[in-house]
Write a protein that holds these residues in place. Structure first.
Motif, PDB file in Angstrom:
ATOM      1  N   ASN A 102       8.823   1.153  -0.730  1.00 14.99           N
ATOM      2  CA  ASN A 102       7.573   1.662  -1.239  1.00 14.99           C
ATOM      3  C   ASN A 102       6.452   0.779  -0.454  1.00 14.99           C
ATOM      4  OD1 ASN A 102       6.211  -0.656  -2.828  1.00 14.99           O
ATOM      5  ND2 ASN A 102       8.250  -0.715  -3.502  1.00 14.99           N
ATOM      6  N   ILE A 103       5.467   1.650  -0.285  1.00 13.50           N
ATOM      7  CA  ILE A 103       4.186   1.302   0.676  1.00 13.50           C
ATOM      8  C   ILE A 103       3.628  -0.124   0.248  1.00 13.50           C
ATOM      9  CG2 ILE A 103       1.968   1.873   1.330  1.00 13.50           C
ATOM     10  CD1 ILE A 103       2.740   4.724   1.138  1.00 13.50           C
ATOM     11  N   GLU A 104       3.453  -0.437  -0.916  1.00 11.94           N
ATOM     12  CA  GLU A 104       2.887  -1.747  -1.614  1.00 11.94           C
ATOM     13  C   GLU A 104       3.566  -3.041  -1.175  1.00 11.94           C
ATOM     14  OE1 GLU A 104       2.982   1.044  -3.300  1.00 11.94           O
ATOM     15  OE2 GLU A 104       0.961   1.472  -3.556  1.00 11.94           O
ATOM     16  N   GLU A 105       4.821  -2.756  -1.299  1.00 10.91           N
ATOM     17  CA  GLU A 105       5.874  -3.813  -1.033  1.00 10.91           C
ATOM     18  C   GLU A 105       5.764  -4.110   0.633  1.00 10.91           C
ATOM     19  OE1 GLU A 105       9.570  -4.382  -2.585  1.00 10.91           O
ATOM     20  OE2 GLU A 105       8.952  -3.388  -4.694  1.00 10.91           O
ATOM     21  N   GLU A 144      -4.995   0.079  -2.517  1.00 12.50           N
ATOM     22  CA  GLU A 144      -4.126   1.029  -2.116  1.00 12.50           C
ATOM     23  C   GLU A 144      -4.194   1.395  -0.688  1.00 12.50           C
ATOM     24  OE1 GLU A 144      -5.920   1.242  -4.782  1.00 12.50           O
ATOM     25  OE2 GLU A 144      -4.681   0.863  -6.425  1.00 12.50           O
ATOM     26  N   GLU A 145      -5.420   1.619  -0.246  1.00 11.88           N
ATOM     27  CA  GLU A 145      -5.869   1.890   1.041  1.00 11.88           C
ATOM     28  C   GLU A 145      -5.335   0.883   2.025  1.00 11.88           C
ATOM     29  OE1 GLU A 145      -9.217   5.047   0.511  1.00 11.88           O
ATOM     30  OE2 GLU A 145      -9.725   3.086   0.657  1.00 11.88           O
ATOM     31  N   ALA A 156      -2.937  -1.438   1.532  1.00 12.08           N
ATOM     32  CA  ALA A 156      -1.515  -1.491   1.643  1.00 12.08           C
ATOM     33  C   ALA A 156      -1.021  -0.320   2.716  1.00 12.08           C
ATOM     34  CB  ALA A 156      -0.902  -1.386   0.275  1.00 12.08           C
ATOM     35  N   LEU A 157      -1.582   0.787   2.532  1.00 14.53           N
ATOM     36  CA  LEU A 157      -1.277   1.928   3.390  1.00 14.53           C
ATOM     37  C   LEU A 157      -1.635   1.752   4.823  1.00 14.53           C
ATOM     38  CD1 LEU A 157      -0.055   4.898   3.747  1.00 14.53           C
ATOM     39  CD2 LEU A 157      -2.703   5.715   3.363  1.00 14.53           C
ATOM     40  N   ALA A 158      -2.919   1.105   5.159  1.00 13.56           N
ATOM     41  CA  ALA A 158      -3.106   0.878   6.322  1.00 13.56           C
ATOM     42  C   ALA A 158      -2.265  -0.163   6.950  1.00 13.56           C
ATOM     43  CB  ALA A 158      -4.698   0.389   6.453  1.00 13.56           C
ATOM     44  N   GLU A 159      -1.681  -1.222   6.457  1.00 10.00           N
ATOM     45  CA  GLU A 159      -0.867  -2.177   6.893  1.00 10.00           C
ATOM     46  C   GLU A 159       0.402  -1.422   6.883  1.00 10.00           C
ATOM     47  OE1 GLU A 159      -1.341  -6.099   7.145  1.00 10.00           O
ATOM     48  OE2 GLU A 159      -3.176  -5.383   7.163  1.00 10.00           O
ATOM     49  N   ALA A 160       0.904  -0.985   5.876  1.00  9.57           N
ATOM     50  CA  ALA A 160       2.383  -0.168   6.067  1.00  9.57           C
ATOM     51  C   ALA A 160       2.542   0.556   7.340  1.00  9.57           C
ATOM     52  CB  ALA A 160       2.633   0.320   4.724  1.00  9.57           C
ATOM     53  N   ARG A 161       1.751   1.475   7.239  1.00  7.01           N
ATOM     54  CA  ARG A 161       1.998   2.584   8.317  1.00  7.01           C
ATOM     55  C   ARG A 161       1.748   2.028   9.899  1.00  7.01           C
ATOM     56  NH1 ARG A 161      -2.345   6.219  10.491  1.00  7.01           N
ATOM     57  NH2 ARG A 161      -4.370   5.044  10.888  1.00  7.01           N
ATOM     58  N   ILE A 162       1.040   0.871   9.995  1.00  8.85           N
ATOM     59  CA  ILE A 162       1.173   0.097  11.381  1.00  8.85           C
ATOM     60  C   ILE A 162       2.717  -0.628  11.381  1.00  8.85           C
ATOM     61  CG2 ILE A 162       0.151  -1.447  12.994  1.00  8.85           C
ATOM     62  CD1 ILE A 162      -1.348   1.046  12.371  1.00  8.85           C
TER      63      ILE A 162
END
Length: 502
Positions: A16-19, A248-249, A251-257
């Protein structure tokens, strides 16, 4: 860290994105497969939000930094040489002082960007850049002018690669090229805006005791300092500390990179030598750097000498008319820079547009060499602008797309820009005064450079296609056996899950 087998690494992976955004967690498995699902609509909203907040600020900063670098060409037309008593090769020496400092201090400045953070360093360096440009209004001797241009080169050293590195923390690899184009387009725009500004400023009789070319440096330096101060309060260092993004944004910004960097567990890793060397000493970085070296000979030469070339084409026009003649080629160059950047973003290709762009430069310099007709030579300036300016975004994007860690990107981008500024140093001696009005040696040299750029772009494209085929056939599968997570992260291009992006 103790050695661990593949199953141990899989346990550290998340879905999941947060983790996935947390430090120490991977967004890919050991083979490089992405473990998280990202909603395209949410990602598009995030990307638009980042675009609106960040791109205008960095574009405006780079616009005026480039104006402050190249406005010496406009000042030359307005009497700088006469007032400072310059003759012979003095103007070329003045240009060289800037690039000597730039080349010497650029890579160390990029490492400081990595260490302190580009969100802090870019505003500081931009302010200094504006301040030193302003100081040019107060010089009264050749030696003082050299000293100020040298300081200007030190300040500029970390701005261009720093902005590219900064953007790489917020954008995916295939998104980066267009965003780089959105600020690199300010190089040709700076020529257009600089020409218009210079024309307007020259209509002012005086600002206090300062007149003519001094006013150009005075006004443009003050504007740059003001924009730099504003940017200090706007630019975040990385998504994790960005206050205008929701949790949330962020987390998404970090995870997608992280999901694009195979085996990585950190978006922003600690500065360490292995990643630095890996970012520098690889075929993609070195070839992109070499291509950018040749391209920057052209781009910086245009910035420094286009006003002079225009004066030889239209010698009977007024200084202001000659300044205005420099604007249209820059506007066309700006348009093609954005167009190739956007097409690169949409098609996920970089090499293709470099191969398409180089022939325009070849044609332009062939026209300069082959004719003294004013219309042909003025048309040649458009051909050169169409081909040359797009390479800045494409070269840096190509290098950044083919490394797998924050440190490696910093060093790869630093290397590309370092080579580019060696090209800028060379450019200061391509158009010598005794070669006017045809400037045959310089134009022939740039014709050769453009041809080499085309050849190297094709070679790198074919090399990466071949390497990807070898990886797909399992050539590198053995490399991750028995490695720790840290060792896996440092594999970079040798990781079996890594694929070159061309």
């Amino acid at each position: 860290m103790d050695r661990q087998d593949s199953s141990d690494v899989e346990k550290a992976s998340v879905h999941n994105i947060e983790e996935a955004a947390l430090q120490g967690h991977a967004a890919t498995d050991k083979a490089g497969h992405v473990l998280i699902h990202i909603d395209p609509a949410e990602e598009a909203r995030l990307r638009r939000k980042i675009d609106i907040r960040i791109l205008p600020t960095v574009a405006l900063l780079y616009l005026f930094c480039f104006i402050d670098r190249a406005n010496i060409g406009n000042a030359r037309l307005a009497g700088l040489e006469r007032d400072l008593g310059l003759s012979g090769y003095d103007y070329n020496i003045l240009l060289t002082a800037f690039y000597v400092a730039y080349v010497v201090f650029e890579f160390p400045a990029q490492m400081v960007n990595k260490w302190i953070g580009p969100g802090k360093m870019i505003p500081i360096l931009s302010f200094l850049f504006g301040l030193f440009s302003l100081c040019m209004a107060f010089v009264h001797s050749f030696g003082a002018a050299i000293a100020v241009r040298f300081l200007l080169g030190i300040a500029e050293g970390g701005v261009f690669p720093g902005i590219a590195f900064f953007l790489s923390r917020f954008y995916r690899k295939d998104e980066l090229g267009f965003r780089l184009a959105c600020y690199i387009v300010c190089a040709p725009l700076a020529g257009a805006v600089g020409g218009l500004l210079a024309s307007g400023i020259l209509k002012i009789d005086s600002i206090g005791p300062y007149t003519r070319w001094r006013n150009i440096f005075l006004v443009e330096g003050i504007i740059t300092c003001g924009i730099a101060i504003i940017s200090w309060f706007i630019l975040p260092d990385r998504p994790e500390v960005c206050k205008w993004l929701t949790p949330e944004e962020r987390a998404l910004a970090e995870a997608r990179i992280k999901a694009e960097n195979v085996g990585s567990t950190h978006v922003v890793d600690a500065l360490h030598n292995k990643a630095v060397y890996g970012g520098i000493f690889n075929v993609t970085t070195l070839l992109c750097a070499t291509i950018f070296l040749f391209d920057n000979i052209v781009v910086q030469g245009v910035g420094f000498f286009l006003p002079t070339i225009i004066r030889t084409i239209y010698p009977d026009e007024t200084t202001i008319q000659q300044q205005l003649r420099t604007v249209p080629p820059y506007v066309v160059g700006a348009f093609t820079t954005l167009l190739t950047g956007y097409l690169s973003f949409k098609t996920k290709k970089r090499g293709l547009y470099m191969v398409i762009s180089a022939p325009f430069m070849i044609l332009g310099y062939a026209m300069y060499i082959g004719s003294m007709d004013p219309q042909v030579r003025y048309a040649a300036s458009f051909m050169v602008a169409i081909g040359a300016f797009s390479f800045g975004a494409l070269c840096t994007a190509w290098a950044a797309a083919n490394v797998t860690s924050d440190t490696a990107r910093a060093s790869a981008l630093g290397t590309v820009v370092l080579f580019g500024n060696v090209g800028g140093l060379i450019s200061t001696w391509t158009m010598l005064p005794n070669a006017a009005p045809r400037f045959l040696p310089g134009n022939a040299f740039n014709l050769s450079n453009s041809s080499v750029m085309l050849i190297l772009s094709i070679f790198l494209w074919l090399y990466q296609i071949r390497e990807n085929r070898a990886k797909e056939n399992g050539r590198d599968d053995w490399r991750i056996e028995g490695l720790t997570q840290t060792e896996i992260e440092d594999l970079g291009q040798k990781h079996p899950g890594f694929r070159f992006r061309y």
